[in-house]
Design a protein around this motif. Structure first.
Motif, PDB file in Angstrom:
ATOM      1  N   ILE A  46      -7.892  11.825  -6.421  1.00 58.14           N
ATOM      2  CA  ILE A  46      -8.080  11.216  -5.096  1.00 58.14           C
ATOM      3  C   ILE A  46      -8.993  10.001  -5.208  1.00 58.14           C
ATOM      4  CG2 ILE A  46      -9.079  11.562  -2.814  1.00 58.14           C
ATOM      5  CD1 ILE A  46      -8.160  14.501  -3.000  1.00 58.14           C
ATOM      6  N   ARG A  47     -10.094  10.145  -5.957  1.00 59.87           N
ATOM      7  CA  ARG A  47     -11.013   9.013  -6.104  1.00 59.87           C
ATOM      8  C   ARG A  47     -10.346   7.835  -6.807  1.00 59.87           C
ATOM      9  NH1 ARG A  47     -16.578   9.381  -9.515  1.00 59.87           N
ATOM     10  NH2 ARG A  47     -15.064   9.238 -11.217  1.00 59.87           N
ATOM     11  N   LEU A  59       0.850   4.056  -2.832  1.00 55.91           N
ATOM     12  CA  LEU A  59       0.603   5.462  -2.521  1.00 55.91           C
ATOM     13  C   LEU A  59       1.677   6.363  -3.108  1.00 55.91           C
ATOM     14  CD1 LEU A  59      -0.631   5.337   1.195  1.00 55.91           C
ATOM     15  CD2 LEU A  59      -1.921   6.124  -0.805  1.00 55.91           C
ATOM     16  N   TRP A 115       0.886   8.924  -6.011  1.00 56.29           N
ATOM     17  CA  TRP A 115       1.146  10.339  -5.705  1.00 56.29           C
ATOM     18  C   TRP A 115       2.068  10.963  -6.741  1.00 56.29           C
ATOM     19  CZ3 TRP A 115       5.748  12.830  -4.057  1.00 56.29           C
ATOM     20  CH2 TRP A 115       5.564  14.172  -3.682  1.00 56.29           C
ATOM     21  N   SER A 141      -7.169   7.221  -6.889  1.00 56.71           N
ATOM     22  CA  SER A 141      -6.139   6.678  -5.995  1.00 56.71           C
ATOM     23  C   SER A 141      -6.753   5.749  -4.951  1.00 56.71           C
ATOM     24  CB  SER A 141      -5.382   7.822  -5.319  1.00 56.71           C
ATOM     25  OG  SER A 141      -4.746   8.634  -6.275  1.00 56.71           O
ATOM     26  N   LEU A 142      -7.850   6.208  -4.318  1.00 57.57           N
ATOM     27  CA  LEU A 142      -8.496   5.383  -3.308  1.00 57.57           C
ATOM     28  C   LEU A 142      -9.028   4.080  -3.912  1.00 57.57           C
ATOM     29  CD1 LEU A 142     -10.426   8.107  -1.268  1.00 57.57           C
ATOM     30  CD2 LEU A 142      -8.339   6.866  -0.613  1.00 57.57           C
ATOM     31  N   LEU A 143      -9.639   4.187  -5.084  1.00 56.06           N
ATOM     32  CA  LEU A 143     -10.166   2.995  -5.746  1.00 56.06           C
ATOM     33  C   LEU A 143      -9.043   2.024  -6.103  1.00 56.06           C
ATOM     34  CD1 LEU A 143     -12.628   1.534  -6.907  1.00 56.06           C
ATOM     35  CD2 LEU A 143     -12.229   2.758  -9.072  1.00 56.06           C
ATOM     36  N   ILE A 184      -6.161   1.735  -4.600  1.00 57.55           N
ATOM     37  CA  ILE A 184      -5.623   1.142  -3.366  1.00 57.55           C
ATOM     38  C   ILE A 184      -6.534   0.028  -2.864  1.00 57.55           C
ATOM     39  CG2 ILE A 184      -5.178   1.604  -0.928  1.00 57.55           C
ATOM     40  CD1 ILE A 184      -4.179   4.379  -1.761  1.00 57.55           C
ATOM     41  N   VAL A 185      -7.858   0.281  -2.864  1.00 48.87           N
ATOM     42  CA  VAL A 185      -8.799  -0.727  -2.371  1.00 48.87           C
ATOM     43  C   VAL A 185      -8.753  -1.991  -3.228  1.00 48.87           C
ATOM     44  CG1 VAL A 185     -11.239  -1.259  -2.039  1.00 48.87           C
ATOM     45  CG2 VAL A 185     -10.327   0.944  -1.283  1.00 48.87           C
ATOM     46  N   VAL A 242       0.838  -1.199   0.000  1.00 44.39           N
ATOM     47  CA  VAL A 242       0.000   0.000   0.000  1.00 44.39           C
ATOM     48  C   VAL A 242       0.874   1.252   0.000  1.00 44.39           C
ATOM     49  CG1 VAL A 242      -1.589   1.371   1.401  1.00 44.39           C
ATOM     50  CG2 VAL A 242      -2.035  -1.061   1.027  1.00 44.39           C
TER      51      VAL A 242
END
Length: 370
Positions: free
Chosen positions: A74-75, A33, A37, A77-79, A81-82, A29
Motif C-alpha cells: 500500500i505504501r 492503480l 494492484w 502504491s501510494l508513493l 501514484i503521488v 492514475v
C-alpha cells in the motif's frame, strides 16, 4: 446558506471534467492503480505460496508476514501514484500550454481581432495544429482585407459613373445643357462601364457557385482554341498599334470550352489594357501532367509584395487610379480567370522581370473523365 455551499462544491467538483489536464491525470492514475494492484496481488500471492509451500515460518509469523506485505504494498502504491501524478502533471501542463494559448487566441479571433502568429516549437500534432491556426488566421485576415477592398472598389467604380450620369441627365432634363453626339457617347461609355462591372460580378458569382457536376467537359484542341481567341482581338490590336506573337504546342485538354475561352479572353484583354509596349506574347507548352498557357506583355512595374494579389477581386496594381482617367478595367477579369482555372483543377500565377509580366495558367491534361 448550506445549499449554496453544497452547490458551489458540486460545481467545483464537476469543473474538473472541463479540463483535459485533469482528465489525462485521472486516466493515468486509474491505469497505474490497476497495474499496481495486479502486480501487488501477484507478488503477494506468490510470496504466500512460497511461505505455505516450504513452511519457512510459523502461523503467527505467517500472519505478520502478510500484514507487513500489505503495508509495504500500500505504501509503495501510494508513493508511486503521488510521484507519477506529479511528473505527469508537470509534463502534461507543458504539453497542453500551447492548446490553452490556442484557445485564448481562438476566442480573440472570434471577437474580430487577428492575433499575431504563434511560435511553433514542436513538430508533433500540437505543432501542426499551431501552424494550421497561424495559416487560418492569415487567410481570414487576407479575406477580410480583400472584402474591404472589394466593397471600397465597388462603391468607387459605381459611384463615379452614376454621379456623372445623374449630373448630365439632370442638366439635360432641366435644359441647362443641350445634348450632342460627344455627350451621348460619353454617357454611353459610363453606362457600358457599369454594365460590364455588373456582368463580371455576375460571372464571378456564377463560377464560384458552380459545381463540377454542372460543367460540360469535352475534349478541346487547346492550340486551336488559343488561335481562335487571339484572332478575335486583331482589330483591337491594330487600333492600338500592337502586335501579337503566338507560339503554342498542339495538345488536347479536357475542360469546359466556354470557361476556357473566357480565361483566354480575359488574359489577352488584360495584356492589351495594361500594355505599354508594342508586343504581346501568347505561349502554350506541354508539361508532364499539365498544359501551361502564358500571356506576356510589357507594362508598368508591379511591386514584388503585391504580385501574389493580382488574381484577387478588384485588385489594381495602381491604387491611385481615378475614374477621370481612361478606365482600364474593373479588377475582376483575373479573379474570374482564377476561379475558372481552379474549377478545372489548375493553377494561376504571375512571373515578373523588370517591366515584362507573364500571367500563366495550367490545365491538367486528361485529369477529368467526361
Amino acid at each position: 446558506m448550506e445549499w449554496g455551499i453544497a452547490l458551489s462544491q458540486i460545481k467545483h467538483i464537476s469543473s474538473w471534467k472541463q479540463h483535459i489536464t485533469w482528465k489525462l491525470i485521472a486516466v493515468n492514475v486509474l491505469v497505474m492503480l490497476i497495474v499496481i494492484w495486479l502486480v501487488g496481488v501477484s507478488v503477494k500471492d506468490f510470496a504466500c505460496v512460497l511461505v505455505e509451500k516450504y513452511r519457512l515460518v510459523g502461523e503467527d509469523k505467517n500472519i505478520f508476514f502478510n500484514r507487513t506485505m500489505h503495508f509495504y504494498l500500500i505504501r509503495a502504491s501510494l508513493l508511486a501514484i503521488v510521484v507519477a501524478a506529479l511528473i505527469h502533471f508537470v509534463f502534461i501542463k507543458k504539453i497542453l500550454s500551447p492548446l490553452k494559448r490556442l484557445t485564448q487566441l481562438t476566442r480573440q479571433l472570434m471577437d474580430g481581432s487577428y492575433p499575431e502568429p504563434i511560435k511553433v516549437s514542436s513538430v508533433d500534432e500540437i505543432g501542426q495544429l499551431t501552424q494550421y491556426f497561424n495559416d487560418l488566421t492569415q487567410t481570414l485576415k487576407q479575406t477580410e482585407e480583400n472584402r474591404k477592398r472589394m466593397l471600397s472598389n465597388i462603391s468607387h467604380d459605381l459611384r463615379t459613373p452614376l454621379s456623372n450620369l445623374n449630373g448630365y441627365l439632370e442638366a439635360l432634363s432641366s435644359g441647362v445643357i443641350v445634348g450632342d453626339r460627344d455627350l451621348y457617347l460619353s454617357l454611353l461609355e459610363e453606362s457600358q462601364h457599369i454594365t460590364r462591372l455588373v456582368e463580371q460580378l455576375h460571372q464571378l458569382s456564377v463560377w464560384e457557385d458552380r459545381q463540377a457536376a454542372s460543367m460540360t467537359y469535352s475534349n478541346i484542341q487547346i492550340d486551336d482554341l488559343i488561335t481562335r481567341c487571339t484572332q478575335s482581338f486583331q482589330w483591337e490590336l491594330q487600333s492600338n498599334n500592337m502586335e501579337l506573337e503566338v507560339s503554342v504546342s498542339q495538345d488536347v485538354v479536357i475542360g469546359d470550352e466556354g470557361g476556357l475561352r473566357q480565361v483566354l479572353n480575359n488574359l489577352i484583354q488584360n495584356a492589351i489594357s495594361y500594355n505599354t509596349g508594342r508586343m504581346i506574347w501568347v505561349i502554350g507548352v506541354i508539361e508532364p501532367l499539365q498544359y501551361r498557357i502564358t500571356v506576356s506583355n510589357v507594362g508598368e512595374p508591379i511591386p514584388e509584395e503585391v504580385r501574389g494579389l493580382v488574381f484577387e477581386r478588384f485588385f489594381q496594381a495602381d491604387p491611385s487610379r481615378h475614374r477621370g482617367e481612361k478606365a482600364k478595367g474593373s479588377g475582376l477579369g483575373l479573379a474570374i480567370v482564377k476561379e475558372i482555372v481552379k474549377k478545372h483543377g489548375g493553377r494561376v500565377g504571375l512571373e515578373s522581370e523588370n517591366n515584362k509580366h507573364s500571367f500563366w495558367v495550367t490545365l491538367p491534361r486528361n485529369s477529368k473523365k467526361i
